[in-house]
Design a protein around this motif. Sequence first.
Motif, PDB file in Angstrom:
ATOM      1  N   UNK B   1      -7.085  22.650 -14.528  1.00  0.00           N
ATOM      2  CA  UNK B   1      -6.226  21.656 -13.891  1.00  0.00           C
ATOM      3  C   UNK B   1      -5.072  21.275 -14.829  1.00  0.00           C
ATOM      4  N   UNK B   2      -3.855  21.327 -14.290  1.00  0.00           N
ATOM      5  CA  UNK B   2      -2.684  20.961 -15.099  1.00  0.00           C
ATOM      6  C   UNK B   2      -2.558  19.434 -15.192  1.00  0.00           C
ATOM      7  N   UNK B   3      -1.896  18.962 -16.229  1.00  0.00           N
ATOM      8  CA  UNK B   3      -1.553  17.538 -16.290  1.00  0.00           C
ATOM      9  C   UNK B   3      -0.682  17.166 -15.088  1.00  0.00           C
ATOM     10  N   UNK B   4      -0.803  15.918 -14.666  1.00  0.00           N
ATOM     11  CA  UNK B   4       0.079  15.460 -13.583  1.00  0.00           C
ATOM     12  C   UNK B   4       0.260  13.955 -13.671  1.00  0.00           C
ATOM     13  N   UNK B   5       1.313  13.490 -13.022  1.00  0.00           N
ATOM     14  CA  UNK B   5       1.511  12.064 -12.823  1.00  0.00           C
ATOM     15  C   UNK B   5       1.491  11.796 -11.333  1.00  0.00           C
ATOM     16  N   UNK B   6       0.941  10.674 -10.960  1.00  0.00           N
ATOM     17  CA  UNK B   6       0.911  10.314  -9.545  1.00  0.00           C
ATOM     18  C   UNK B   6       1.167   8.824  -9.412  1.00  0.00           C
ATOM     19  N   UNK B   7       2.173   8.501  -8.634  1.00  0.00           N
ATOM     20  CA  UNK B   7       2.441   7.096  -8.306  1.00  0.00           C
ATOM     21  C   UNK B   7       3.115   7.088  -6.948  1.00  0.00           C
ATOM     22  N   UNK B   8       2.581   6.343  -6.025  1.00  0.00           N
ATOM     23  CA  UNK B   8       3.157   6.295  -4.688  1.00  0.00           C
ATOM     24  C   UNK B   8       2.963   4.887  -4.148  1.00  0.00           C
ATOM     25  N   UNK B   9       4.054   4.163  -4.020  1.00  0.00           N
ATOM     26  CA  UNK B   9       3.961   2.725  -3.735  1.00  0.00           C
ATOM     27  C   UNK B   9       4.126   2.366  -2.262  1.00  0.00           C
ATOM     28  N   UNK B  10       4.275   3.366  -1.398  1.00  0.00           N
ATOM     29  CA  UNK B  10       4.512   3.060   0.020  1.00  0.00           C
ATOM     30  C   UNK B  10       3.370   2.233   0.619  1.00  0.00           C
ATOM     31  N   UNK B  11       3.774   1.215   1.353  1.00  0.00           N
ATOM     32  CA  UNK B  11       2.843   0.328   2.044  1.00  0.00           C
ATOM     33  C   UNK B  11       2.636   0.889   3.449  1.00  0.00           C
ATOM     34  N   UNK B  12       1.448   1.447   3.706  1.00  0.00           N
ATOM     35  CA  UNK B  12       1.142   2.075   4.999  1.00  0.00           C
ATOM     36  C   UNK B  12       0.532   1.035   5.931  1.00  0.00           C
ATOM     37  N   UNK B  13       1.104   0.900   7.115  1.00  0.00           N
ATOM     38  CA  UNK B  13       0.536   0.031   8.155  1.00  0.00           C
ATOM     39  C   UNK B  13       0.144   0.941   9.323  1.00  0.00           C
ATOM     40  N   UNK B  14      -1.128   1.302   9.345  1.00  0.00           N
ATOM     41  CA  UNK B  14      -1.608   2.300  10.295  1.00  0.00           C
ATOM     42  C   UNK B  14      -2.309   1.636  11.465  1.00  0.00           C
ATOM     43  N   UNK B  15      -1.898   2.016  12.683  1.00  0.00           N
ATOM     44  CA  UNK B  15      -2.599   1.523  13.860  1.00  0.00           C
ATOM     45  C   UNK B  15      -1.657   1.174  14.989  1.00  0.00           C
ATOM     46  N   UNK B  16      -2.263   0.936  16.144  1.00  0.00           N
ATOM     47  CA  UNK B  16      -1.480   0.697  17.353  1.00  0.00           C
ATOM     48  C   UNK B  16      -0.899  -0.711  17.364  1.00  0.00           C
ATOM     49  N   UNK B  17       0.373  -0.809  17.733  1.00  0.00           N
ATOM     50  CA  UNK B  17       0.976  -2.092  18.081  1.00  0.00           C
ATOM     51  C   UNK B  17       1.307  -3.015  16.922  1.00  0.00           C
ATOM     52  N   UNK B  18       1.284  -2.521  15.698  1.00  0.00           N
ATOM     53  CA  UNK B  18       1.488  -3.438  14.583  1.00  0.00           C
ATOM     54  C   UNK B  18       2.940  -3.869  14.419  1.00  0.00           C
ATOM     55  N   UNK B  19       3.891  -3.060  14.913  1.00  0.00           N
ATOM     56  CA  UNK B  19       5.294  -3.451  14.686  1.00  0.00           C
ATOM     57  C   UNK B  19       5.624  -4.774  15.352  1.00  0.00           C
ATOM     58  N   UNK B  20       5.024  -5.031  16.509  1.00  0.00           N
ATOM     59  CA  UNK B  20       5.388  -6.251  17.234  1.00  0.00           C
ATOM     60  C   UNK B  20       5.102  -7.504  16.419  1.00  0.00           C
ATOM     61  N   UNK B  21       4.019  -7.470  15.676  1.00  0.00           N
ATOM     62  CA  UNK B  21       3.643  -8.637  14.866  1.00  0.00           C
ATOM     63  C   UNK B  21       4.211  -8.592  13.456  1.00  0.00           C
ATOM     64  N   UNK B  22       4.412  -7.408  12.911  1.00  0.00           N
ATOM     65  CA  UNK B  22       4.644  -7.305  11.469  1.00  0.00           C
ATOM     66  C   UNK B  22       6.054  -6.866  11.077  1.00  0.00           C
ATOM     67  N   UNK B  23       6.779  -6.222  12.000  1.00  0.00           N
ATOM     68  CA  UNK B  23       8.059  -5.604  11.605  1.00  0.00           C
ATOM     69  C   UNK B  23       9.059  -6.624  11.075  1.00  0.00           C
ATOM     70  N   UNK B  24       9.142  -7.763  11.740  1.00  0.00           N
ATOM     71  CA  UNK B  24      10.149  -8.752  11.363  1.00  0.00           C
ATOM     72  C   UNK B  24       9.959  -9.214   9.913  1.00  0.00           C
ATOM     73  N   UNK B  25       8.736  -9.585   9.565  1.00  0.00           N
ATOM     74  CA  UNK B  25       8.472 -10.032   8.185  1.00  0.00           C
ATOM     75  C   UNK B  25       8.722  -8.920   7.181  1.00  0.00           C
TER      76      UNK B  25
END
Lengths: 388, 388
Positions: B1-25
């Motif tokens: 296995x080679x050396x590696x760096x891993x960093x991923x800061x994306x905030x995942x909001x998974x599921x049905x209908x979440x934009x209606x409640x959460x998108x504005x904030x």
Amino acid sequence: MENFSFKNTTDIRFGAGRIDDELRNVVSQFGKNVLLTYGGGSIKKSGLYDRVIKALDGLNVVELTGIAPNPKIESVRKGQQLVKSQNIDVVLAVGGGSVIDAAKVIASSKFYASDPWELVVEPSKRLTIDQLPIVDILTLSATGTEMNKGSVISNPETNQKLGTYGPNTPAVSFLDPTLTYSVSKWQTAAGSIDIFSHLAEQYFDQSKNNDVKIGLIEGLMRTVIKWAPIALQTPDSYDARANLMWASTLALNGLAHTGNINGWTVHPIEHELSAYYDITHGVGLGILTPHWMTFALTAETQTQFANFGRQVWQLSGDDQTVATQAISATAEWIASLGVPTTLPGVDINSTEHFEAMANSAVIVGQLDKGYVPLTATDVIALYEASMA
Amino acid sequence: MENFSFKNTTDIRFGAGRIDDELRNVVSQFGKNVLLTYGGGSIKKSGLYDRVIKALDGLNVVELTGIAPNPKIESVRKGQQLVKSQNIDVVLAVGGGSVIDAAKVIASSKFYASDPWELVVEPSKRLTIDQLPIVDILTLSATGTEMNKGSVISNPETNQKLGTYGPNTPAVSFLDPTLTYSVSKWQTAAGSIDIFSHLAEQYFDQSKNNDVKIGLIEGLMRTVIKWAPIALQTPDSYDARANLMWASTLALNGLAHTGNINGWTVHPIEHELSAYYDITHGVGLGILTPHWMTFALTAETQTQFANFGRQVWQLSGDDQTVATQAISATAEWIASLGVPTTLPGVDINSTEHFEAMANSAVIVGQLDKGYVPLTATDVIALYEASMA
């Protein structure tokens, strides 16, 4: 698949020897006042302590040593005193799960005016306060604390061992497999069982068609099953140590829980053992897990245990046969790692605390909402079955 | 296995209908001036546009529409003009890979004084400048752009289709499987092949004993292979759409590349096809992949192709047989999704550009350093094999 949120910002630096070049920049970006936490003398014996001190030359390093396995609240209290009095900017934890777990609560305690045990008992309090950044150098592959928000802290005065979590994962984790070459056979076995148990706790879940999570866990289980015996036999096998280390991290960074419904079962039952008897966590999990699996194998769960047998243990046959054989294979793998497989094997020879432990486990672990719900009577039966 | 760096800061909001409640904030935490980018009219027809506008009520929303598949630099140039003139704080991308890819370069272009095509040609320039935060609402499971730093941008004037990357992944990605119910069979098939290809590009690698990555990819491949046909047959199967969506994200968020040595092969070869003929990326990958596998199967790689056959396609037998059958199984799965499997099937009937395309692919894709290195002659042979 249930809705879920996933965000994990930890910066992983994986590979041999990276601390010598990178640690200084990583730590100093957060400030000059560093609390260096570690356990006993093993990092001095291995030379890691000297490398860390050299890398931090010029920074103001304050040390907190003696953080024990199953880390005690007393260490956190000492840390709180130091982060406040020394105006600490960043906590550098060098060690295994215990050292990093304690560091997380210490990092919160700077911003808390009272006894930090309150932060353990009521994690919601921690989420409203700040937390110092944590950098860690992992020396044991086991708990996954290097990429999550959790800690487990013990309070010997109250016989409590409780999970708690803060607002942030470690800022940066150095994962250098060569730093685990010197880990004893006992700790290598216990750590590998801990990884496997984390995976099993999240694999066996009532969520349906959660295939991404299932596939991730099956791959990680196969990895641990394959490489743990090799690490025991050849402690300086880079590939064995590297696979165990990366598996330990991904087993508990949140991914393996995405889309799940249930909480954990065997961990809260084991935490009572560690709280009362201070046994090695992973060994306790290894003793309990096959008994829990036997309890949890029912007509409803048989298909999932059979899938576990086929994908993880490469078994074939009808569901009933494969499910049963998968449990035997799990028990044999644990035993093959050379750890005790009964409670008397870890010097627990009396049943006197079983009822109190079971009552506590059911409440703390919310075992009535588990994959297969357990009552206190069921938990007592598990402890009793583990006596032989 | 080679050396590696891993960093991923994306905030995942998974599921049905979440934009209606959460998108504005989520959006308003970054400011009041929002650049809303999307493609054609499909989000208006589906009602998603109205939901987004309702959620953003009170914010200053500027729109950039008409971002095409294989997004063109001209859209990015229009976006640059808007983010500068309208003092944009955050880019909200609603769409598939093309819309999000373009949004990323637009987000960088606010901080660049010249033509943003220069940021595509020289990604290193982007890493030295700032990038606006990106929030996205994914409507197509395919590219994985929702959790990585990459974009692919086309320049029709120069017949170039180039990958580029910025300093940050999207800040927040809403992954709502129900938003992909209306994705056409064509795009569902192409997106699924794209996911599979991302996995294959990272699976076939010269790194040894990289079992965590291997297990992760095998699980994701099985997931895509299983659920793509179900999504085609039952477009509103939540479980099919959810598994494809989460698989697309994890296939290309960095995890599947940890410990790897080689770069990609089939993608740069396909990018030339899309650049010259503007064909659907995933369909082009599906045409090329079986031919590339046949080329790449050698005495040295046979074991890995056999493992692929056993773990992903559940085949059994000796290495040579299983390796060959695994390639056939891959080709049959792609064909079963109902997409063309030859270049004439996507109206490429002439070999006239093959030499220029092959020469470009070898340079851009550094194919001499691939898992199995390819010369321009090899690439021409692949294109020619794909004619029938």
